[in-house]
Each structure stands twice: as structure tokens, then as C-alpha cells.
Enzyme design. Structure first.
Site, PDB file in Angstrom:
ATOM      1  N   GLU A 189     -57.721  -5.522  32.946  1.00  0.00           N
ATOM      2  CA  GLU A 189     -56.924  -6.387  31.486  1.00  0.00           C
ATOM      3  C   GLU A 189     -57.869  -7.668  31.425  1.00  0.00           C
ATOM      4  OE1 GLU A 189     -55.514  -5.746  34.558  1.00  0.00           O
ATOM      5  OE2 GLU A 189     -53.953  -4.157  33.730  1.00  0.00           O
ATOM      6  N   PHE A 218     -48.748  -7.782  32.398  1.00  0.00           N
ATOM      7  CA  PHE A 218     -50.547  -7.884  32.726  1.00  0.00           C
ATOM      8  C   PHE A 218     -51.230  -8.792  31.536  1.00  0.00           C
ATOM      9  CE2 PHE A 218     -48.372  -3.992  34.650  1.00  0.00           C
ATOM     10  CZ  PHE A 218     -48.060  -4.486  35.682  1.00  0.00           C
ATOM     11  N   SER A 227     -48.244   4.904  27.052  1.00  0.00           N
ATOM     12  CA  SER A 227     -46.768   3.950  27.131  1.00  0.00           C
ATOM     13  C   SER A 227     -47.088   3.147  26.010  1.00  0.00           C
ATOM     14  CB  SER A 227     -46.802   3.202  28.303  1.00  0.00           C
ATOM     15  OG  SER A 227     -46.645   3.933  29.682  1.00  0.00           O
ATOM     16  N   ASP A 239     -38.729  -0.157  36.978  1.00  0.00           N
ATOM     17  CA  ASP A 239     -39.859  -0.763  37.513  1.00  0.00           C
ATOM     18  C   ASP A 239     -39.612  -2.132  38.246  1.00  0.00           C
ATOM     19  OD1 ASP A 239     -41.450   1.484  37.118  1.00  0.00           O
ATOM     20  OD2 ASP A 239     -42.585   0.510  35.147  1.00  0.00           O
ATOM     21  N   ARG A 288     -42.521   1.293  19.919  1.00  0.00           N
ATOM     22  CA  ARG A 288     -43.893   1.673  20.163  1.00  0.00           C
ATOM     23  C   ARG A 288     -44.479   2.574  19.523  1.00  0.00           C
ATOM     24  NH1 ARG A 288     -43.303   3.294  26.047  1.00  0.00           N
ATOM     25  NH2 ARG A 288     -40.952   3.423  25.629  1.00  0.00           N
ATOM     26  N   ARG A 316     -39.728  -2.017  25.248  1.00  0.00           N
ATOM     27  CA  ARG A 316     -39.709  -0.845  25.673  1.00  0.00           C
ATOM     28  C   ARG A 316     -38.638  -0.212  24.977  1.00  0.00           C
ATOM     29  NH1 ARG A 316     -37.719   1.919  31.206  1.00  0.00           N
ATOM     30  NH2 ARG A 316     -38.374   3.736  30.746  1.00  0.00           N
ATOM     31  N   HIS A 345     -43.245  -3.604  26.568  1.00  0.00           N
ATOM     32  CA  HIS A 345     -42.561  -3.643  27.874  1.00  0.00           C
ATOM     33  C   HIS A 345     -42.493  -5.292  28.134  1.00  0.00           C
ATOM     34  CE1 HIS A 345     -43.768   0.415  28.299  1.00  0.00           C
ATOM     35  NE2 HIS A 345     -43.187   0.668  29.096  1.00  0.00           N
TER      36      HIS A 345
END
Lengths: 316, 292
Positions: free
Chosen positions: A62, A87, A41, A121, A14, A171, A113
Site C-alpha cells: 500500500e 490499509f 473487491s 473479517d 463498489r 462494503r 470497506h
């Protein structure tokens, strides 16, 4: 092409994405970036800091982010939209299909992610079906890079390419598999990164490292595995897959994604139509994920190099 | 398909006021557009007469008197300067195709191909098919977000063009519209003018019985928008509202009070005519009424 450095230092894909965006932003003033309140993130915040006028935090919206990106592209901008894979593809599927892919607008969706390694999560945030969803939409190119070196090249490619692209990032921090001096991204090619004659292992993304570890373990048991890295899940490089299947007559696919609709399906579709051999799809079964520490989850779902080797030996 | 280009000026500069002659010509144009719409939907044996007929006056006034249009489309040196129109309620495609043809974007001869295999005039507008269509629409709730993106892009380029977007009132039930409403006001996108076709009907009946939209003006104002309410069939009111909206420092929503099925008496205010084509006898009756 492979990295000769054996330090095994893990790096953040990332962060590499964020840095690459800043690099591209300096070179091309048409690059704009959108995020949906996850910029720290996804690391798009780096671009936002450098180019605040070209960064749009759309908030927790989104659907609005995807279609706003589509609108920006009509004015000649090159929008990169980022949020979590869950998402991006789940919440905004209709927007991606109808407002980006149908008109073939020049929007780049870089979702982070992806996969089970979202970790603690849990299932609500673990996108195990995003590659399948994106692969289904006409005009969409789907890329799952394996390390920071490749991510850098893939993001640069996406900025140059005219048309919608979905890029899935993990991630997880990963070791550099590829040598930054010699690696070249070719959107039309899957890479044979280890030659072998007994079995073909096809992977991409963060499971590529595990697949290479697995191949090493197999070699100690006198199983000579060929490893194909397939970063571009769509369009599929059929030739490379078929050529390897002809050589080994036995194929395993390995991915951090549902076994339905990802590279497992892409390889099966290719081989069943062209050169049918037995294919075993390794990934997450048709079920939701769960909370846990990243490495524990990889073990639980039998996706580490050692687990993979065991599964392959058992099924060979 | 060969596209015939009508001879039209490349750019039509906006006018400041309408003459009596303008109004009469626009009324005549609206009658022709209504006939186009019915011909297309009858020919296709499918389509959405109600919500097309309610949009006629607004489309006519925008394309003929308000917008910098560009019938030469991408061939025009002024292409980037054009005002943008986004039909968020894509099912009003017949009305859009009619005004585009009548502005010379493509030939009127193409209109009967509407919704037929191989036609550029897809059931819902596709920008990869028909000239003059800015973006593809049809799935509701996306046009205003699209407009925000276009407006942000224009602003980055210091391009003074205006983005017009046309929404259905039932469409305001889509949550994504309100995401976009917030987006436009957050960025103060005063280069957006949104029309809301307030015909008060949706497929299953009255908007207020299905999921109430009112008080729409209060809601939009609370979200930071400038709101103007007009009679959506009154040519002068439409024109004046646009002139006012252009002076605003905020995005403007023009809530246009309209009649679904306007101009065909048996279709007016009847939700049953949302998505149904007239049969031969009904078509003849409608055309007779419009030719009076």
C-alpha cells in the site's frame, strides 16, 4: 432530489465505483488506476480489464501504491488508488501525508470497506478511524457518499477537482436514496434532505438510510426530525449545520465510524465555536470492532433505524 | 520572495565524455558547493552536514553533465522534456539547493535563508516552495516509489526523460524501499537510475552494526536490478556509470561508495556529524580547509 422509487432494491456502491471509473477512462486518457491486490473487491478490476495499460496492480504494497500514484500525478495523470480503508489510511498514512497532501498532488484515494460492516473479517479489517485520520491532513478533502447515485457523481467530481481527495465507500449494498435524474453533487454543501423542527440528525455514508428510517419512526412518535446529509466531511458546510441547530437546538450525529474524529467531531467543532447546542455523537464507541454478519453488527452497535430512534428518544 | 534567474541555456544536452577541463571545473564547483553547504547549515544552526557533503560530486555531475535541466522551470517550453531528479534522502537538501542555485533555478543569494522562517529553502525539500524541486521529500523510504510513478507516467506518454533518484544507504532499511525496488523491476523501468549514497553511517552509528544492509549489490541484483559500484567522489566514474545505466534494459542502481562528511577532515566518517551544525570555530576551520 430524493428517489421516488420505492422498490428498495439494494445496489453495490463498489460496482458503481468500478463502472464510473470505466466511464471516466473512456472520456479522459489521463485517468490511471492503482490497486493493492484487492481489485476484485474494490472493483477497480473493471477498469483494469478495459484499460490494462493504465491500470497498475502494485501488489500487497500500500505504501508503494500511494507514492507511485503521487509520482504518476506529477506527469499530469489523474491517479485513483484503491484498497480497503484500513490499509489505505493506516498502512500508508505517512505516504499520504508527506508524498500526496504536503505537495498537494492530484491523487484520489477511493477506499472501500470503511466501517463496521466489513463484517466477518473482524476488527483487523474494520476501519473505524479512517475519516479521522484523513480529516487531519491539510489539503485533503474527505467525502463519504451515501448511495450509488451519489458515488457516481462524487467520483466524477474527484476526477475534475485538482487536489487530493479521500473517498470512503462501504462494503454494504445500499438502496438508492437519491434520484439519478435530479441529484447534483455540490462539494460545498451539506443537504437538508428532510425538514423538521424538533431535532437535527446529521449523517452520511451507509448510515444515511438508517437515519432516514429513524426519522420516519420518530415522526410516528410526534418527533419532527430534520435530517442533514453531510457527504463532505472536510471542508465542513458550517452554514447548513448552524442554521439547523438554530432551528432545533438539539443535534445528533450518526456515522459508521468511531465517535472520535468523524462527522461527530466535525459537527461538534462547528457548533461549539459558533452556536453551542447539545450534540450527541452516535457511532462506534472508542473500541475495536468484531466479526459478525453485517446486519447483526449494525444491530449490536445500535446503528439501525429502529435502534437509532430508541437511542434518540431516550436522550432527547 | 523575488527569485532572480541566472542566464543559462534552457536545456543542457548531455555530453558523451568529459574533458580534463570539465573535470577541473566540476572539482571547483564541488568545492563551492561544500562551502555553500557549510555556510547554510552553520547559518541555520541546524542541518545534516555529513550526508550533504557525501552527495556533492554526484549532484554536480548529474546537474551539470548528465541531466537535461530546466532552470526556467515551468516557464520553459521544454519543461516536460526535462530529466527528473528526486532526492529521496531529503536531509541532503542543502546540497540540492546549492546545485539548483548554481544551475540558475534561483539566486545564490537565497541560500543563507536555508531553514529560516519564510524561506523557500525548507529544512527538507518542498516542491511547493523551491523552484527545481520535483517532489517533496524528507520522510525516508518514499523517493523510489515516487520515481516509479514518474517513470510509469513518462512511459505512458512516450516521454524519453530519465528519472534520477538519490537514496541514503541507511534508508535501505525502510521496507517501503524494497516494495519500490520490486515495482521498478516488475515494470522494467529502465528509465530509472537510482544512486545509493553508501557512506556506511546513519545517525546512531555504522549501518552494518545497526541493521546490516550488505550484501547490497547481491540483494539488488536478486531483485532484478542492474547494479554498478563506483567511487561516489570520482567525477569520471559517476559520469561513466550514468552513461552505462542509460544503455540498460533494466532499472540501474549505482552504489556510490562515499565518505560521510567528505572534504572536512574532522567530519569525515563520523556519525556524530549526521545532524549537527558546526559552531563558529568549527565553521571557520572547515572553511579554511575548503579554501586551501
Amino acid at each position: 432530489m430524493l428517489n421516488k422509487d420505492n422498490t428498495k432494491e439494494k445496489k453495490s456502491i463498489r460496482s458503481e465505483y468500478g463502472k464510473t471509473l470505466v466511464e471516466l477512462g473512456h472520456k479522459n486518457k489521463n485517468i490511471v488506476v492503482l490497486d493493492a491486490d484487492l481489485s476484485c473487491s474494490t472493483q477497480t478490476a473493471m477498469f483494469g480489464k478495459e484499460f490494462p495499460e493504465r491500470f497498475f496492480n502494485i501488489g500487497i504494497a500500500e505504501q508503494d501504491a500511494m507514492t507511485t500514484a503521487a509520482g504518476l500525478s506529477t506527469t499530469g495523470k489523474i491517479p485513483f488508488v484503491s484498497t480497503f480503508a484500513m490499509f489505505a489510511t493506516g498502512r500508508a498514512y505517512d505516504q499520504i501525508r508527506n508524498s500526496i497532501c504536503y505537495p498537494r498532488f492530484n491523487v484520489k484515494i477511493v477506499a472501500t470497506h470503511g466501517g463496521i460492516t466489513v463484517g466477518e473479517d473482524g476488527a483487523s479489517h474494520q476501519a473505524l478511524e479512517d475519516v479521522a485520520l484523513m480529516r487531519l491532513i491539510p489539503n485533503m478533502m474527505v467525502i463519504v457518499p451515501a448511495d450509488c447515485v451519489e458515488t457516481h457523481e462524487v467520483i466524477k467530481f474527484a476526477a475534475e477537482y485538482d487536489g487530493p481527495v479521500y473517498i470512503r465507500l462501504a462494503r454494504t449494498n445500499v438502496v438508492n436514496i437519491f434520484n439519478p435524474e435530479t441529484y447534483k453533487f455540490n462539494p460545498k454543501k451539506a443537504y437538508v434532505i428532510r425538514e423538521g423542527k424538533d431535532v437535527t440528525l446529521v449523517s452520511n455514508g451507509e448510515t444515511l438510510t438508517e437515519t432516514l428510517d429513524c426519522a420516519e419512526i420518530l415522526s410516528k412518535q410526534n418527533i419532527d426530525a430534520e435530517v442533514i446529509h453531510m457527504p463532505v466531511v472536510k471542508p465542513v458546510d458550517k452554514e447548513t449545520i448552524i442554521a439547523s441547530a438554530k432551528k432545533t437546538n438539539r443535534v445528533f450525529t450518526i456515522e459508521n465510524h468511531s465517535i472520535i474524529g468523524g462527522i461527530g467531531s466535525a459537527v461538534c467543532e462547528t457548533l461549539s465555536e459558533n452556536y453551542p447546542v447539545k450534540v450527541t455523537r452516535i457511532g462506534i464507541a472508542d473500541e475495536f470492532g468484531q466479526s459478525g454478519e453485517q446486519r447483526m453488527l449494525m444491530n449490536y452497535y445500535k446503528l439501525t433505524g429502529e435502534c437509532l430512534a430508541e437511542r434518540i428518544v431516550k436522550n432527547l | 520572495m523575488e527569485i532572480e534567474r541566472a542566464k543559462q541555456p534552457v536545456m543542457t544536452e548531455k555530453l558523451q565524455s568529459l574533458t580534463e577541463n570539465d573535470i577541473q571545473e566540476l572539482k571547483k564547483l564541488c568545492r563551492e558547493m561544500r562551502k555553500d553547504i557549510l555556510m547554510m547549515i552553520h547559518g541555520a544552526k541546524s542541518g545534516h552536514p555529513g550526508g550533504n557533503l557525501s552527495a556533492v560530486e554526484i549532484l554536480a555531475v548529474l546537474y551539470k553533465k548528465c541531466m537535461k535541466t530546466c532552470p526556467d522551470w515551468k516557464n520553459s517550453p521544454d519543461f516536460e522534456k526535462r530529466d527528473r531528479f528526486i532526492l529521496s534522502k531529503g536531509h541532503a537538501s542543502a546540497a540540492l539547493y546549492s546545485i539548483l542555485a548554481r544551475c540558475g533555478y534561483f539566486s545564490i543569494e537565497e541560500l543563507p535563508g536555508f531553514r529560516k522562517l519564510g524561506s523557500n529553502l525548507q529544512g527538507h525539500p518542498s516542491c511547493r516552495h523551491a523552484k527545481g524541486v520535483e517532489v517533496s521529500t524528507g520522510s525516508l523510504g518514499q523517493g523510489l516509489s515516487m520515481a516509479c510513478g514518474v517513470a510509469l507516467g513518462l512511459r505512458l506518454d512516450k516521454n524519453p526523460a530519465t528519472v534520477y533518484v538519490y537514496l541514503g544507504d541507511g534508508e535501505m532499511q525502510e521496507g517501503s524501499v524494497w516494495e519500490a525496488v520490486m515495482n521498478a523491476s516488475h515494470h522494467n523501468l529502465n528509465n530509472i537510475i537510482a544512486f545509493i549514497d553508501r557512506n556506511r553511517l546513519q545517525i546512531d552509528g555504522c549501518t552494518e552494526n545497526i541493521k546490516a544492509i550488505d550484501p547490497l549489490q547481491d540483494k539488488l541484483e536478486a531483485f532484478g536490478w542492474n547494479v554498478i559500484e563506483i567511487d561516489g567522489h570520482d567525477i569520471e566514474e559517476i559520469f561513466e556509470a550514468v552513461q552505462t545505466a542509460k544503455t540498460m534494459d533494466r532499472p540501474t542502481a549505482i552504489i556510490a561508495d562515499t565518505v560521510k562528511g567528505k572534504g572536512v577532515s574532522y567530519m569525515e566518517n563520523n556519525a556524530g556529524w549526521h545532524g549537527k551544525a558546526p559552531n563558529d570555530a568549527e565553521y571557520e576551520a572547515a572553511m579554511n580547509e575548503l579554501c586551501k
